[in-house]
Write an enzyme that holds these catalytic residues in place. Structure first.
Site, PDB file in Angstrom:
ATOM      1  N   ASP A   1      78.483 -47.271 -55.092  1.00  0.00           N
ATOM      2  CA  ASP A   1      79.745 -47.227 -55.825  1.00  0.00           C
ATOM      3  C   ASP A   1      80.047 -48.659 -56.250  1.00  0.00           C
ATOM      4  OD1 ASP A   1      82.346 -47.199 -56.700  1.00  0.00           O
ATOM      5  OD2 ASP A   1      83.217 -46.379 -54.861  1.00  0.00           O
TER       6      ASP A   1
ATOM      7  N   TRP B   1      87.319 -46.963 -49.662  1.00  0.00           N
ATOM      8  CA  TRP B   1      86.575 -46.172 -50.648  1.00  0.00           C
ATOM      9  C   TRP B   1      85.325 -45.558 -50.044  1.00  0.00           C
ATOM     10  CZ3 TRP B   1      89.711 -44.650 -54.017  1.00  0.00           C
ATOM     11  CH2 TRP B   1      90.686 -45.497 -54.562  1.00  0.00           C
TER      12      TRP B   1
ATOM     13  N   LYS C   1      87.942 -51.054 -63.893  1.00  0.00           N
ATOM     14  CA  LYS C   1      88.042 -52.382 -63.278  1.00  0.00           C
ATOM     15  C   LYS C   1      87.239 -53.412 -64.052  1.00  0.00           C
ATOM     16  CE  LYS C   1      89.494 -50.104 -59.309  1.00  0.00           C
ATOM     17  NZ  LYS C   1      89.136 -49.005 -58.443  1.00  0.00           N
TER      18      LYS C   1
HETATM   19  C1  LIG Z   1      89.125 -47.944 -57.694  1.00  0.00           C
HETATM   20  C2  LIG Z   1      87.961 -47.540 -56.899  1.00  0.00           C
HETATM   21  C3  LIG Z   1      87.621 -46.192 -56.728  1.00  0.00           C
HETATM   22  C4  LIG Z   1      88.459 -45.061 -57.266  1.00  0.00           C
HETATM   23  O1  LIG Z   1      88.155 -44.869 -58.574  1.00  0.00           O
HETATM   24  P1  LIG Z   1      88.805 -43.670 -59.430  1.00  0.00           P
HETATM   25  O2  LIG Z   1      88.153 -43.898 -60.754  1.00  0.00           O
HETATM   26  O3  LIG Z   1      90.276 -43.879 -59.423  1.00  0.00           O
HETATM   27  O4  LIG Z   1      88.415 -42.392 -58.809  1.00  0.00           O
HETATM   28  C5  LIG Z   1      86.479 -45.897 -56.007  1.00  0.00           C
HETATM   29  N1  LIG Z   1      85.712 -46.855 -55.481  1.00  0.00           N
HETATM   30  C6  LIG Z   1      86.012 -48.168 -55.614  1.00  0.00           C
HETATM   31  C7  LIG Z   1      85.121 -49.195 -55.020  1.00  0.00           C
HETATM   32  C8  LIG Z   1      87.138 -48.545 -56.332  1.00  0.00           C
HETATM   33  O5  LIG Z   1      87.444 -49.839 -56.467  1.00  0.00           O
END
Ligand SMILES: *Cc1c(COP(=O)(O)O)cnc(C)c1O
Length: 360
Positions: A172, A103, A196
């Site tokens: 993030d 990511w 999540k």
């Molecule tokens: C799942 C995830 C993403 C991607 O997220 P989307 O909402 O599908 O764009 C980005 N960063 C992390 C750390 C993730 O776990």
């Protein structure tokens, strides 16, 4: 509830059963209004109170200090990979990134695609991302330092966030936001795809310091602009109303369960239960060293890929879904977000012991 299974999916992931039950209760006719939340105007009084309540709950549950705003956006964390540099990184500046996995890489690639200057000041790629880098120096003139707080795929997590001095720290937090108490004042900006740890997919939650929100240039796409979307209280256009409603219920659930302090303790206990098994013998092997382990995504291997396949298949037969590692790394992964109950961990650890007995 006999028709529910234990859900270890990485994302979209488990939601609290109590939340789903409340959604079901109000699905056809929200609080007796005769229509569902999905069907009402985002400008209605009812939805206005839902979104305001969601913001107030976030402020309370996450202890968001004064001087920060919350924004509900769309496009997932992936759009934030572009939004962050578009909003915060001018042409004559660079931004620092720490690369701790897939990511982070995507965030870096997106900034580079926009022809921004990116400095990767540390990376754990040399050991296939099985640790969190501890030595690096932040460029004092960087527009921001970007980290991925929890690496969903590789199972690592920051516990002590880097001190970037006066450089705004951007995180993030898609896969670990609110997994325990966290000090927002250390950050300039936090973003998380909701699917999540906060709610369903389709909502992206942003916490941004007021002065950074003012930085958005006028010539960037409206849907990426913190200033435009935030300035209209997340109602610039039609927001993901149903997702925001569920996110509000999830925050209520966190609050009524004792908040982040309680949740953090429970999450640590849940993670320890699995790691203890991984460390307790030769059959299972944790892929991450103790000091960098995630309490949200526990990644591990079995002695062979065949056994891993069998483990995942048998677990499914026993009512446990989602234990397959990400396709890019293989192995096994248990994603144990806030809403994954202790009973699920008990079921998994019992199963792990049994499986080892019959195959070890
Ligand atoms: C799942 C995830 C993403 C991607 O997220 P989307 O909402 O599908 O764009 C980005 N960063 C992390 C750390 C993730 O776990």
């Amino acid at each position: 509830m006999k028709n529910r299974i234990f859900n270890f999916n990485a994302g979209p992931a488990a939601l609290p059963l109590a939340v789903l039950e409340e959604v079901r209760e109000d699905l056809i006719s929200y609080k007796g209004e005769g229509l569902s939340v999905m069907e009402m105007s985002h400008r209605s009084k009812t939805f206005d109170s839902i979104i305001k309540e969601a913001e107030e709950l976030a402020k309370e549950v996450y202890s968001i200090p004064d001087g920060y705003r919350t924004i509900f956006m769309q496009g997932g964390a992936t759009l934030q990979f572009a939004a962050v540099p578009l909003n915060l990184l001018g042409d004559n500046q660079g931004a620092d990134y720490i690369n701790t996995g897939a990511w982070s890489k995507k965030a870096i690639a997106e900034a580079e695609k926009l022809e921004k200057t990116v400095n990767v000041i540390a990376s754990s790629e040399d050991q296939n991302f099985n640790y969190i880098p501890s030595s690096f120096s932040v460029n004092s003139d960087a527009a921001y330092l970007h980290i991925t707080s929890n690496n969903t795929i590789f199972g690592t997590q920051w516990t002590n966030y880097p001190d970037a001095g006066s450089v705004p720290l951007v995180a993030d937090m898609s896969s670990d936001i609110g997994c325990r108490p966290f000090d927002i004042s250390k950050f300039g900006l936090i973003y998380a795809g909701a699917q999540k740890n906060m709610g369903p997919s389709g909502v992206t939650f942003v916490i941004i310091r007021d002065d950074l929100m003012e930085k958005s240039p006028v010539n960037i796409p409206t849907m990426t602009s913190y200033k435009l979307i935030g300035g209209k209280d997340s109602l610039y256009n039609t927001p993901p109303t149903f997702g925001i409603y569920i996110l509000k219920l999830v925050l209520q659930w966190v609050k009524s369960g004792g908040g982040l302090a309680k949740l953090g303790e429970t999450n640590q206990t849940k993670a320890n239960m699995i790691y203890d098994i991984l460390d307790g013998g030769e059959f299972y092997k944790a892929t991450v060293g103790k000091e960098s382990r995630s309490i949200m995504n526990v990644t591990f291997r079995l002695p062979s890929e065949d056994l891993e396949k069998e483990f995942i298949a048998k677990a499914l037969e026993e009512g446990m879904i989602g234990l397959k590692g990400h396709r890019s790394v293989g192995g096994c992964r248990a994603s144990i977000y806030n809403a994954v109950p202790m009973e699920a961990i008990k079921s998994l650890t019992e199963f792990m012991k049994e499986f080892e007995k019959s195959n070890g």
